[in-house]
Scaffold this active site. Structure first.
Site, PDB file in Angstrom:
ATOM      1  N   HIS A  41      -0.448   4.524   0.033  1.00  0.00           N
ATOM      2  CA  HIS A  41      -1.144   5.714   0.543  1.00  0.00           C
ATOM      3  C   HIS A  41      -0.519   6.169   1.857  1.00  0.00           C
ATOM      4  O   HIS A  41      -0.447   5.395   2.808  1.00  0.00           O
ATOM      5  CB  HIS A  41      -2.624   5.397   0.756  1.00  0.00           C
ATOM      6  CG  HIS A  41      -3.334   5.034  -0.509  1.00  0.00           C
ATOM      7  ND1 HIS A  41      -3.389   3.747  -0.969  1.00  0.00           N
ATOM      8  CD2 HIS A  41      -3.984   5.798  -1.424  1.00  0.00           C
ATOM      9  CE1 HIS A  41      -4.066   3.721  -2.115  1.00  0.00           C
ATOM     10  NE2 HIS A  41      -4.437   4.957  -2.421  1.00  0.00           N
ATOM     11  N   SER A  70      -5.411  -4.154   2.189  1.00  0.00           N
ATOM     12  CA  SER A  70      -4.577  -3.819   3.355  1.00  0.00           C
ATOM     13  C   SER A  70      -5.228  -4.254   4.668  1.00  0.00           C
ATOM     14  O   SER A  70      -4.537  -4.523   5.651  1.00  0.00           O
ATOM     15  CB  SER A  70      -4.300  -2.315   3.400  1.00  0.00           C
ATOM     16  OG  SER A  70      -3.610  -1.938   2.232  1.00  0.00           O
ATOM     17  N   ASP A  89       0.847  -1.203   0.000  1.00  0.00           N
ATOM     18  CA  ASP A  89       0.000   0.000   0.000  1.00  0.00           C
ATOM     19  C   ASP A  89       0.884   1.255   0.000  1.00  0.00           C
ATOM     20  O   ASP A  89       1.812   1.346   0.810  1.00  0.00           O
ATOM     21  CB  ASP A  89      -0.889  -0.032   1.252  1.00  0.00           C
ATOM     22  CG  ASP A  89      -2.052   0.948   1.184  1.00  0.00           C
ATOM     23  OD1 ASP A  89      -1.879   2.054   0.642  1.00  0.00           O
ATOM     24  OD2 ASP A  89      -3.143   0.616   1.688  1.00  0.00           O
TER      25      ASP A  89
HETATM   26 CO1  B1M Z   1      -5.663   5.513  -4.157  1.00  0.00          CO
HETATM   27  N1  B1M Z   1      -7.245   4.461  -3.697  1.00  0.00           N
HETATM   28  N2  B1M Z   1      -5.002   4.064  -5.254  1.00  0.00           N
HETATM   29  N3  B1M Z   1      -4.220   6.704  -4.556  1.00  0.00           N
HETATM   30  N4  B1M Z   1      -6.649   6.843  -3.259  1.00  0.00           N
HETATM   31  C1  B1M Z   1      -8.159   5.013  -2.689  1.00  0.00           C
HETATM   32  C2  B1M Z   1      -7.817   4.511  -1.295  1.00  0.00           C
HETATM   33  C3  B1M Z   1      -9.561   4.468  -3.204  1.00  0.00           C
HETATM   34  C4  B1M Z   1     -10.628   4.298  -2.112  1.00  0.00           C
HETATM   35  C5  B1M Z   1     -10.069   5.404  -4.322  1.00  0.00           C
HETATM   36  C6  B1M Z   1     -11.398   4.999  -4.915  1.00  0.00           C
HETATM   37  O1  B1M Z   1     -11.477   4.037  -5.638  1.00  0.00           O
HETATM   38  N5  B1M Z   1     -12.446   5.721  -4.629  1.00  0.00           N
HETATM   39  C7  B1M Z   1      -9.136   3.107  -3.872  1.00  0.00           C
HETATM   40  C8  B1M Z   1      -9.131   1.865  -2.962  1.00  0.00           C
HETATM   41  C9  B1M Z   1     -10.221   0.902  -3.320  1.00  0.00           C
HETATM   42  C10 B1M Z   1     -10.139  -0.388  -2.583  1.00  0.00           C
HETATM   43  O2  B1M Z   1      -9.170  -0.865  -2.073  1.00  0.00           O
HETATM   44  N6  B1M Z   1     -11.280  -0.999  -2.537  1.00  0.00           N
HETATM   45  C11 B1M Z   1      -7.746   3.443  -4.368  1.00  0.00           C
HETATM   46  C12 B1M Z   1      -7.062   2.740  -5.385  1.00  0.00           C
HETATM   47  C13 B1M Z   1      -7.870   1.681  -6.115  1.00  0.00           C
HETATM   48  C14 B1M Z   1      -5.728   2.994  -5.736  1.00  0.00           C
HETATM   49  C15 B1M Z   1      -4.856   2.230  -6.753  1.00  0.00           C
HETATM   50  C16 B1M Z   1      -4.998   0.697  -6.717  1.00  0.00           C
HETATM   51  C17 B1M Z   1      -5.192   2.788  -8.149  1.00  0.00           C
HETATM   52  C18 B1M Z   1      -4.481   2.119  -9.303  1.00  0.00           C
HETATM   53  O3  B1M Z   1      -3.281   2.015  -9.341  1.00  0.00           O
HETATM   54  N7  B1M Z   1      -5.280   1.665 -10.224  1.00  0.00           N
HETATM   55  C19 B1M Z   1      -3.445   2.685  -6.349  1.00  0.00           C
HETATM   56  C20 B1M Z   1      -2.897   1.784  -5.235  1.00  0.00           C
HETATM   57  C21 B1M Z   1      -1.443   1.771  -5.162  1.00  0.00           C
HETATM   58  C22 B1M Z   1      -0.993   0.944  -3.949  1.00  0.00           C
HETATM   59  O4  B1M Z   1      -1.224   1.342  -2.820  1.00  0.00           O
HETATM   60  N8  B1M Z   1      -0.369  -0.175  -4.220  1.00  0.00           N
HETATM   61  C23 B1M Z   1      -3.738   4.040  -5.771  1.00  0.00           C
HETATM   62  C24 B1M Z   1      -2.843   5.102  -5.793  1.00  0.00           C
HETATM   63  C25 B1M Z   1      -3.110   6.361  -5.285  1.00  0.00           C
HETATM   64  C26 B1M Z   1      -2.192   7.573  -5.490  1.00  0.00           C
HETATM   65  C27 B1M Z   1      -0.708   7.217  -5.474  1.00  0.00           C
HETATM   66  C28 B1M Z   1      -2.545   8.239  -6.797  1.00  0.00           C
HETATM   67  C29 B1M Z   1      -2.672   8.506  -4.329  1.00  0.00           C
HETATM   68  C30 B1M Z   1      -1.889   8.313  -3.002  1.00  0.00           C
HETATM   69  C31 B1M Z   1      -0.787   9.306  -2.796  1.00  0.00           C
HETATM   70  C32 B1M Z   1      -0.212   9.216  -1.411  1.00  0.00           C
HETATM   71  O5  B1M Z   1      -0.838   8.848  -0.441  1.00  0.00           O
HETATM   72  N9  B1M Z   1       1.039   9.576  -1.337  1.00  0.00           N
HETATM   73  C33 B1M Z   1      -4.086   7.984  -4.075  1.00  0.00           C
HETATM   74  C34 B1M Z   1      -5.092   8.712  -3.377  1.00  0.00           C
HETATM   75  C35 B1M Z   1      -4.750  10.144  -3.050  1.00  0.00           C
HETATM   76  C36 B1M Z   1      -6.337   8.137  -3.016  1.00  0.00           C
HETATM   77  C37 B1M Z   1      -7.573   8.819  -2.379  1.00  0.00           C
HETATM   78  C38 B1M Z   1      -8.279   9.596  -3.476  1.00  0.00           C
HETATM   79  C39 B1M Z   1      -7.331   9.736  -1.190  1.00  0.00           C
HETATM   80  C40 B1M Z   1      -6.539   9.136  -0.047  1.00  0.00           C
HETATM   81  C41 B1M Z   1      -6.140  10.177   0.950  1.00  0.00           C
HETATM   82  O6  B1M Z   1      -5.008  10.616   0.981  1.00  0.00           O
HETATM   83  N10 B1M Z   1      -7.107  10.647   1.764  1.00  0.00           N
HETATM   84  C42 B1M Z   1      -8.385   7.552  -1.880  1.00  0.00           C
HETATM   85  C43 B1M Z   1      -9.863   7.782  -1.744  1.00  0.00           C
HETATM   86  C44 B1M Z   1     -10.364   7.617  -0.317  1.00  0.00           C
HETATM   87  O7  B1M Z   1      -9.633   7.442   0.619  1.00  0.00           O
HETATM   88  N11 B1M Z   1     -11.641   7.614  -0.177  1.00  0.00           N
HETATM   89  C45 B1M Z   1      -7.826   6.462  -2.707  1.00  0.00           C
HETATM   90  C46 B1M Z   1      -6.864  11.663   2.766  1.00  0.00           C
HETATM   91  C47 B1M Z   1      -6.259  11.018   4.032  1.00  0.00           C
HETATM   92  C48 B1M Z   1      -5.994  12.067   5.089  1.00  0.00           C
HETATM   93  O8  B1M Z   1      -7.200  10.099   4.512  1.00  0.00           O
HETATM   94  O9  B1M Z   1      -5.537   8.193   4.548  1.00  0.00           O
HETATM   95  O10 B1M Z   1      -7.997   7.808   5.080  1.00  0.00           O
HETATM   96  P1  B1M Z   1      -6.807   8.681   5.111  1.00  0.00           P
HETATM   97  O11 B1M Z   1      -6.447   9.010   6.632  1.00  0.00           O
HETATM   98  C49 B1M Z   1      -7.399   9.424   7.583  1.00  0.00           C
HETATM   99  C50 B1M Z   1      -8.004   8.276   8.392  1.00  0.00           C
HETATM  100  O12 B1M Z   1      -8.213   7.114   7.621  1.00  0.00           O
HETATM  101  C51 B1M Z   1      -7.062   8.112   9.540  1.00  0.00           C
HETATM  102  O13 B1M Z   1      -6.589   9.429   9.781  1.00  0.00           O
HETATM  103  C52 B1M Z   1      -6.648  10.227   8.605  1.00  0.00           C
HETATM  104  C53 B1M Z   1      -7.404  11.515   8.869  1.00  0.00           C
HETATM  105  O14 B1M Z   1      -7.135  12.113  10.072  1.00  0.00           O
HETATM  106  N12 B1M Z   1      -5.900   7.247   9.452  1.00  0.00           N
HETATM  107  C54 B1M Z   1      -5.300   6.776  10.587  1.00  0.00           C
HETATM  108  C55 B1M Z   1      -5.200   6.776   8.399  1.00  0.00           C
HETATM  109  N13 B1M Z   1      -4.190   6.016   8.786  1.00  0.00           N
HETATM  110  C56 B1M Z   1      -4.216   5.989  10.138  1.00  0.00           C
HETATM  111  C57 B1M Z   1      -3.391   5.349  11.063  1.00  0.00           C
HETATM  112  C58 B1M Z   1      -3.696   5.510  12.427  1.00  0.00           C
HETATM  113  C59 B1M Z   1      -4.757   6.287  12.834  1.00  0.00           C
HETATM  114  C60 B1M Z   1      -5.586   6.930  11.927  1.00  0.00           C
HETATM  115  O15 B1M Z   1      -2.977   4.936  13.394  1.00  0.00           O
HETATM  116  C61 B1M Z   1      -1.879   4.141  13.073  1.00  0.00           C
END
Ligand code: B1M
Length: 216
Positions: free
Chosen positions: A101, A152, A99
């Site tokens: 992200h 993940s 992963d």
């Molecule tokens: Co991707 N991605 N992505 N992506 N991406 C998602 C996660 C996805 C939901 C988008 C969608 O389809 N709507 C989807 C996953 C679907 C699934 O698994 N069912 C997805 C996909 C499919 C993919 C790829 C597979 C796409 C592809 O290649 N075809 C690929 C995967 C690559 C891989 O990981 N092997 C991919 C790639 C990418 C980018 C590189 C383009 C980019 C990431 C850049 C980066 O992070 N450096 C990206 C992005 C930006 C997203 C979305 C749009 C936004 C994620 C984000 O940063 N959110 C995302 C959509 C979504 O999440 N709904 C998506 C903002 C961030 C602050 O939120 O990380 O959730 P989040 O963190 C929150 C809480 O979750 C929590 O605190 C934070 C807020 O305070 N939290 C914790 C998180 N970790 C924590 C740990 C803790 C405590 C709290 O304690 C340890």
């Protein structure tokens, strides 16, 4: 566009020209850096996720949005308030194997670091061996794993099973977070396989309050 809408739009459009000036203005108007992130920029990121999920946005544009988000967070970080109660404990943070992200994980790093914790952030795509090596090497008090992909959540389960079989569960409380997780999955499914503490954090602030609880 009004400033707040414009900042949100910058994330959606991946537009960084003039970003710093807008962030400066928002801070000068009295908005706290964390509120800029949580209430404006993350709103934009949510839209990006929806557009990508529904096929209306292609991956390179998602990447650009993520870059703007990271630039904004890096710019705001030095302006954040820092509590002066250092030394509350040490946590190893990682995005799990497979992963990439890391925006959420890095926010957790910032919030914990600014609130007295020593954070060892080992980055993305980290296999369990690397996580445990880091925890050992840095004598961590807890381990935090982040992951956004559905797969993940399975990796996290495997990681906990591995930790349980190595007999290190009592030693390291685990915090889990990331968009694909649910509280029910962590509390009902994962807790039953891990003899130590496992907690679900919805966001970085819950991560902080859980660390406070774990270290109390
Ligand atoms: Co991707 N991605 N992505 N992506 N991406 C998602 C996660 C996805 C939901 C988008 C969608 O389809 N709507 C989807 C996953 C679907 C699934 O698994 N069912 C997805 C996909 C499919 C993919 C790829 C597979 C796409 C592809 O290649 N075809 C690929 C995967 C690559 C891989 O990981 N092997 C991919 C790639 C990418 C980018 C590189 C383009 C980019 C990431 C850049 C980066 O992070 N450096 C990206 C992005 C930006 C997203 C979305 C749009 C936004 C994620 C984000 O940063 N959110 C995302 C959509 C979504 O999440 N709904 C998506 C903002 C961030 C602050 O939120 O990380 O959730 P989040 O963190 C929150 C809480 O979750 C929590 O605190 C934070 C807020 O305070 N939290 C914790 C998180 N970790 C924590 C740990 C803790 C405590 C709290 O304690 C340890």
């Amino acid at each position: 566009l009004p400033l707040e809408e414009r900042l949100k739009r910058r994330i959606i459009d991946g537009e960084r020209n003039g970003l710093e000036a807008d962030l400066d203005t928002a801070m000068a108007e009295g908005r706290a850096p964390l509120s800029i992130i949580n209430d404006l920029l993350l709103d934009g990121m949510k839209v990006v996720g929806e557009l990508f999920g529904s096929g209306q946005m292609q991956l390179p544009f998602v990447l650009q949005s993520a870059e703007v988000m990271k630039t904004a967070v890096a710019y705001l970080e030095p302006h954040m308030e820092r509590a002066d109660d250092d030394g509350k404990g040490r946590i190893v943070l990682a995005t799990v194997k497979g992963d990439v992200h890391d925006i959420g994980k890095n926010l957790v790093d910032i919030i914990l670091s600014n609130n007295g914790y020593d954070v060892v952030n080992i980055g993305i795509k980290q296999p369990i061996n690397a996580i445990l090596d880091a925890a050992e090497e840095h004598r961590a008090d807890a381990i935090g794993m982040s992951g956004l992909l559905v797969k993940s959540t399975v990796i996290m389960k495997e990681n906990l099973a591995e930790m349980a079989s190595r007999g290190v569960a009592e030693r390291w409380p685990v915090l889990l977070g990331g968009a694909a997780l649910t509280r029910a999955y962590v509390e009902d499914d994962l807790r039953s396989i891990y003899p130590g503490q496992v907690h679900y954090a919805r966001d970085a602030f819950e991560g902080l309050s859980l660390m406070d609880r774990v270290m109390a």
